[in-house]
Structures are given as C-alpha cells and as structure tokens.
Motif scaffolding. Structure first.
Motif: not given
Length: 405
Positions: A96-121
């Motif tokens: 459970p402790a590891e799972g909570q940490r993993d969930l925190n990382r997943i939720i806090a994860r930023r987009r892999p690409y900058p905003a302009w790549v999202t718009v281009l895509g």
C-alpha cells in the motif's frame, strides 16, 4: 488494524485513479475485489464514475472505510504507468505504501512534450481526420488551421480548468463561424457538416459512449446511464455551438449538408489514417513504443469499417469497425506496458465515431434534414454499441476456450 486501513485507503485511491482513466466501473470493482482477496481480506467496493468507496472488514477496533473522489480525468500518457501499477498490484507485488507513492507520481506526472507540440499534434490530427472524412484541398487546409486554433483552446482549458465547461461550445461557435464566413467569402453554396468535425473531434464523447455501453451490458445501470446522458449532452453542446454560429451569420438551414465529398482520390483516406496516427502520437503523447500498436488499431478500425460499408452500407458499418477495434484493443492490452483497452479504443473511435456521425445527426436536427437525421444517428450509434458488445463477448469466449484447453 492500521495495516487494514492502509490497504483500504490505497484501494480506494487506486480505484479512483482507474475511474479517472475511464476504466468501466465493472472492471474497477472486480480489480479491487481481486486485490482484496490477495490481501486475505474481504472488502465491499462501491464504484461510480466520480467516486470509489471501499469498506474493509469489521474488527474489534471498528470498520475501516475509505472514499476517494475522481478529480480531473487522467491524460492518455498517464494511463500507461497506471496500467503497470494495476498489473503489479493485482499480482501482489506492490505494498500500500509503494502504491500510494506511485499514484502520487502518476498524478503529478507532466506532459512529456511542451504545449506547442500538443497544439501541433492536434493540427496534424485534425488534418488526418479531414482526409478520412472529406478529402478536399480546401477542407484539408481549413481543418489544419482550425485544428491549431482548437489545440490552443484545449491547451489553455487544461491549464485553466474553469474554462473547460464552456470550451466545447466556444470552439464549435468559432469553428462553425469561421467556416461559414470562409464559405461566404468564396461564394460556396453550402457548408459541409463533415468539414466541421475534424477540428472539434477532441470534444466528441466517443469514450463516454463506449464505456457506457460496457457498463450497461454488465448491469451497472447507474454508471452506464449517467455516462450515456453526459455523452449526449456533450454532443448537444457542440451542435448548439454550430446552430448559434449558423444563425448569427444568417446561414440558411438547407445550406448545412452532410454529403461526403472526395476530390483528392481514393488514396486520401488511407493516407489520412497514417497522418491521424502521427497526430495522436504528438497530441496525446503516448510512449513512442506504442506507435506501431496505435497504427494497428487505427487501420484495423478503418479497414473493418470500410469493408462493413461495402457489405451493409454506411450507417451499420460502424458495427464491424467497433467489433474489430474492440478485439484488437483487448489483444494489445494484454501487453504489460499497455494502457487499458478502453483507453486504446479512443483513437479508433475518432475514426468510427458514434461521435462524428452523431454530431452530424444532432446538428441536422436543426436543419432541413431533421426528419431523417435522428433515425440514422440512432442506427449508427446502436450499430457501434453492438459492435463493442460483440467484441467483448467474442474475446471472453476465446479466453474461456483457451482456459479449458
């Protein structure tokens, strides 16, 4: 007692994350019950689209209860690490402790690409969809430019969540308005509804309708019905935006048409699917290793729909596309690093779309073809819904047969 409480809290948060990734509540409940059994305890799980509650076993100290609300929906790129966490949890390899940490990382994860790549895509995505739906030079240029505009609006609404509820209507008004002004400037005698779909595709409720069908088939009526109503409301929002723009600019209802036009040649839609896949990779930002699988899903859906169109006609061709897409997604979802099948269905559904044909039908209700639009729309949506159900049933039958042997 503390260990039981920790497990209960982790399961509630995991279930909420799964719901945020658009897992059907049926699967959320089954997964949490399976994990609970692995922990050696019996938990009662109540899963809804916006909340998951887990009630632990009663002991002398009391009954642990944990509830987690679903915040904003997880992005497509976040569903990949979440799928890995779900797999490891089911296999009993996560505390459970590891799972909570993993969930925190997943939720806090930023987009892999900058905003302009999202718009281009999104511009590339819109261009690919335009080649599939109505391949003309004018439509391709308009879809690309308007796709960039909507991509900017989408990116802004993600960063300023308060704008999200009004963004679909505003985007529909702007897209329809600019198309109408352009058509009037070029002295065109009509505005094709199919030309409006590609820039607005991100707002189409294909995923909501897909998940609702799965949940209704599984007997989760409350969740399934609520998602279905929400999906139709989203379609109505987009259609309302088109309606407002057409009336503000004095467009006659008869000038809104849904007739398909192909001025580039039969090769254009096939190229469009490839362009569409590239756009998805940039816009939704899945891992690069997912590219070949995404291409398989997209072309599987399109080929099946194309063959279905030859056999039964346009409105029921979605059945074959949905059937093939569902089976392909379930097969690919067996890979450890893949997102849930329901998430992988999303790109393919933008090609089939209860969404795109549904939006055309709802928009036509305001126009000259209103009498025939509703039956055609319902037939297309029912065909796709049955395709999803048939795909799920076929997959389950094959798995049971393999288990027996």
């Amino acid at each position: 007692m503390q260990e039981t409480t920790d497990r209960t809290q982790f399961l509630a948060r995991l279930g909420a994350a799964m719901a945020g990734a658009s897992y059907p509540v049926t699967f959320v409940r089954q997964t949490l019950e399976r994990v609970s059994a692995g922990y050696g305890q019996h938990n009662e799980v109540v899963a809804l689209p916006n909340n998951v509650q887990v009630v632990g076993p009663t002991s002398r100290e009391g009954t642990p209860v944990a509830s987690a609300s679903v915040g904003s929906a997880l992005r497509f790129d976040q569903t990949f690490p979440l799928a890995q966490l779900v797999t490891r949890t089911v296999e009993g390899r996560v505390s459970p402790a590891e799972g909570q940490r993993d969930l925190n990382r997943i939720i806090a994860r930023r987009r892999p690409y900058p905003a302009w790549v999202t718009v281009l895509g999104y511009g590339v995505f819109s261009a690919g969809l335009a080649l599939v739906m109505e391949p003309t030079v004018l439509n391709l240029v308009a879809a690309t430019v308007l796709g960039f505009m909507v991509g900017v609006m989408w990116t802004v609404s993600e960063r300023v969540p308060v704008l999200a509820p009004v963004t679909p209507v505003l985007a529909a008004v702007l897209v329809a308005g600019l198309c109408i002004v352009g058509a009037q400037y070029l002295s065109l005698d009509h505005v094709g509804l199919r030309a409006l779909i590609p820039p607005l595709a991100v707002f189409l409720p294909g995923l909501a309708i897909t998940v609702s069908v799965i949940e209704l088939a599984a007997g989760d009526v409350i969740s399934g019905a609520s998602r279905l109503v929400a999906g139709f409301m989203q379609l109505a929002q987009l259609a309302f935006g088109i309606f407002i723009a057409s009336h503000m600019l004095g467009l006659d209802d008869a000038q809104l048409t849904s007739q398909a036009v192909n001025k580039l040649g039969p090769w254009a839609p096939w190229l469009g699917v490839g362009v569409f896949v590239v756009g998805i990779m940039l816009f939704l930002a899945p891992p690069l290793a997912f590219l070949p699988w995404l291409a398989v899903l997209a072309y599987t859906a399109y080929v099946a729909q194309y063959l279905g169109d030859l056999l039964l006609g346009g409105y029921t061709s979605g059945f074959f596309g949905a059937l093939a897409l569902t089976v392909a997604a379930l097969m690919i979802a067996r890979r450890r690093d893949s997102p849930p099948a329901v998430a992988m269905v999303v790109p393919g559904f933008w090609l089939l779309v209860p969404g795109s044909l549904g939006l055309i039908g709802v928009a036509e209700l305001f126009g000259a073809d209103g009498d025939s639009a509703l039956p055609a729309t319902l037939i297309s949506m029912i065909a796709i819904a049955f395709g999803v159900q048939a795909g799920l049933v076929a997959w389950q039958l094959v798995r049971r047969r393999r288990q027996r042997h």
